[in-house]
Motif scaffolding. Structure first.
Motif, mmCIF file in Angstrom:
data_model
loop_
_atom_site.group_PDB
_atom_site.id
_atom_site.type_symbol
_atom_site.label_atom_id
_atom_site.label_comp_id
_atom_site.label_asym_id
_atom_site.label_seq_id
_atom_site.Cartn_x
_atom_site.Cartn_y
_atom_site.Cartn_z
ATOM 1 N N ASP A 145 7.429 -4.127 -0.858
ATOM 2 C CA ASP A 145 6.372 -4.067 -0.241
ATOM 3 C C ASP A 145 5.263 -3.250 -0.465
ATOM 4 O O ASP A 145 6.259 -1.823 0.144
ATOM 5 C CB ASP A 145 7.193 -4.422 0.889
ATOM 6 C CG ASP A 145 5.767 -5.335 1.591
ATOM 7 O OD1 ASP A 145 4.873 -3.826 1.779
ATOM 8 O OD2 ASP A 145 5.919 -5.541 2.525
ATOM 9 N N ASN A 147 2.921 -1.339 0.656
ATOM 10 C CA ASN A 147 2.376 -1.806 2.355
ATOM 11 C C ASN A 147 3.624 -1.172 3.526
ATOM 12 O O ASN A 147 2.981 -0.159 4.620
ATOM 13 C CB ASN A 147 1.555 -2.690 2.837
ATOM 14 C CG ASN A 147 0.242 -3.341 1.835
ATOM 15 O OD1 ASN A 147 -0.457 -1.900 1.828
ATOM 16 N ND2 ASN A 147 -0.334 -4.244 1.994
ATOM 17 N N GLU A 148 3.909 -1.627 3.613
ATOM 18 C CA GLU A 148 5.422 -1.220 4.244
ATOM 19 C C GLU A 148 5.867 0.246 3.736
ATOM 20 O O GLU A 148 6.375 1.184 4.746
ATOM 21 C CB GLU A 148 6.541 -2.358 3.750
ATOM 22 C CG GLU A 148 7.864 -2.204 5.142
ATOM 23 C CD GLU A 148 7.596 -1.993 6.295
ATOM 24 O OE1 GLU A 148 8.598 -1.692 7.487
ATOM 25 O OE2 GLU A 148 6.756 -2.727 6.689
ATOM 26 N N ARG A 151 3.892 2.824 5.470
ATOM 27 C CA ARG A 151 3.432 2.352 7.174
ATOM 28 C C ARG A 151 4.778 3.474 6.960
ATOM 29 O O ARG A 151 5.010 3.758 8.584
ATOM 30 C CB ARG A 151 4.066 0.586 7.551
ATOM 31 C CG ARG A 151 4.078 0.408 8.510
ATOM 32 C CD ARG A 151 4.701 -0.466 9.426
ATOM 33 N NE ARG A 151 5.878 -0.575 8.793
ATOM 34 C CZ ARG A 151 6.488 0.060 9.915
ATOM 35 N NH1 ARG A 151 5.897 1.015 10.966
ATOM 36 N NH2 ARG A 151 8.345 0.174 9.942
ATOM 37 N N ARG A 181 -5.711 6.750 4.504
ATOM 38 C CA ARG A 181 -5.313 5.340 4.546
ATOM 39 C C ARG A 181 -7.281 5.485 3.565
ATOM 40 O O ARG A 181 -7.646 4.381 2.971
ATOM 41 C CB ARG A 181 -5.480 5.717 5.955
ATOM 42 C CG ARG A 181 -4.212 5.307 6.399
ATOM 43 C CD ARG A 181 -4.463 5.092 7.794
ATOM 44 N NE ARG A 181 -3.023 4.370 8.817
ATOM 45 C CZ ARG A 181 -3.347 4.372 10.275
ATOM 46 N NH1 ARG A 181 -3.941 3.935 10.774
ATOM 47 N NH2 ARG A 181 -2.360 4.662 10.628
ATOM 48 N N THR A 186 -4.504 5.690 -1.474
ATOM 49 C CA THR A 186 -3.396 4.519 -1.668
ATOM 50 C C THR A 186 -3.570 3.434 -2.740
ATOM 51 O O THR A 186 -2.701 3.144 -2.861
ATOM 52 C CB THR A 186 -4.186 2.572 -0.452
ATOM 53 O OG1 THR A 186 -4.017 3.653 1.026
ATOM 54 C CG2 THR A 186 -3.671 2.087 -0.119
ATOM 55 N N ARG A 190 -0.443 2.248 -5.174
ATOM 56 C CA ARG A 190 -0.315 1.736 -5.627
ATOM 57 C C ARG A 190 -0.444 1.383 -7.698
ATOM 58 O O ARG A 190 0.113 0.549 -8.060
ATOM 59 C CB ARG A 190 -1.400 0.018 -5.535
ATOM 60 C CG ARG A 190 -1.930 0.142 -3.969
ATOM 61 C CD ARG A 190 -3.179 -1.293 -3.700
ATOM 62 N NE ARG A 190 -3.129 -1.418 -2.651
ATOM 63 C CZ ARG A 190 -2.634 -1.688 -1.678
ATOM 64 N NH1 ARG A 190 -1.161 -2.209 -2.289
ATOM 65 N NH2 ARG A 190 -2.729 -2.299 -0.376
#
Length: 239
Positions: A145, A147-148, A151, A181, A186, A190
């Motif tokens: 994950d 995004n996790e 975070r 962000r 990001t 990815r």
């Protein structure tokens, strides 16, 4: 959207430098979706305490945002986000995010993070260490994950910044995270953050935590520098 009303206000010389910094920070939060349209912003008192500035500075920053129709102040109720277009990922022209290149971002991190780690190791309390250990456990639980993982990574560095006990440094690094962000890092993560790389980063975060927990300043700083070098290589590979 009226572009002329919303460009280059962070360069507005009619307000002080600290006010412009607060404006940029709030803008990034609105743009990233942390403060979505129609949501109420934290109180002036809460924002002042979080950002390490006076309530008057926060009030002036909100005045700037209201003058650009980004927020609406309601007497007795607070400030509310009004601009739907801030759902987009593209930075607003003139904002600090729009003016910051990936290389700019890496340079700032290479300046701030090693000394931030150094201060945190010296000032971190047992409670800080316990909270940081919980974040590391969350990082280690991530498998795929993205995004996790991002975070948790943000939470890790926010904890480090807080542990420096330097509110100005914490506020500066908070802005660094929020600018990050705005898509460029990001997008890079990815592309490159495979399960194997996640595992590699987990090992590094664990090693960094162990160095911090044992008050090994030099080891913690060296691990941080190596991590930044790897991120620079990823960036240069894509340019």
């Amino acid at each position: 959207m009226n572009q002329n009303r919303n460009t280059a206000f962070s360069n507005d010389q009619s307000v002080g430098k600290t006010v412009r910094i607060v404006v940029d920070k709030l803008l990034v939060r609105i743009q990233s979706g942390e403060y979505p349209p129609d949501s109420r912003l934290p109180s002036e008192r809460a924002l002042a305490a979080e950002l390490g500035v006076s309530r008057n500075t926060v009030r002036e920053a909100l005045d700037v945002l209201e003058s650009r129709d980004m927020v609406r102040r309601r007497q007795g109720s607070g400030s509310f986000v009004t601009f739907e277009s801030y759902r987009t990922e593209a930075p607003l022209p003139g904002s600090v995010g729009e003016r910051t290149s990936p290389l700019d971002h890496l340079i700032v991190r290479s300046i701030i993070e090693p000394e931030m780690i150094r201060l945190a190791v010296m000032n971190m309390t047992p409670r800080d260490l316990e909270e940081l250990a919980q974040v590391v456990a969350q990082i280690e639980a991530v498998r795929t994950d993205l995004n996790e993982f991002i975070r948790c990574e943000e939470a890790f560095y926010r904890s480090i910044a807080h542990a420096t006990r330097n509110p100005l440094l914490e506020a500066c690094y908070d802005l660094t995270i929020e600018v990050c962000r705005q898509s460029f890092r990001t997008a890079l993560m990815r592309k490159h953050l495979t399960p194997d790389r996640i595992q590699s980063y987990q090992v590094r975060f664990n090693s960094l935590f162990n160095a911090i927990a044992t008050r090994d300043v030099e080891a913690a700083v060296e691990i941080t520098k190596l991590h930044l070098i790897e991120e620079q290589r990823l960036f240069l590979h894509d340019t």
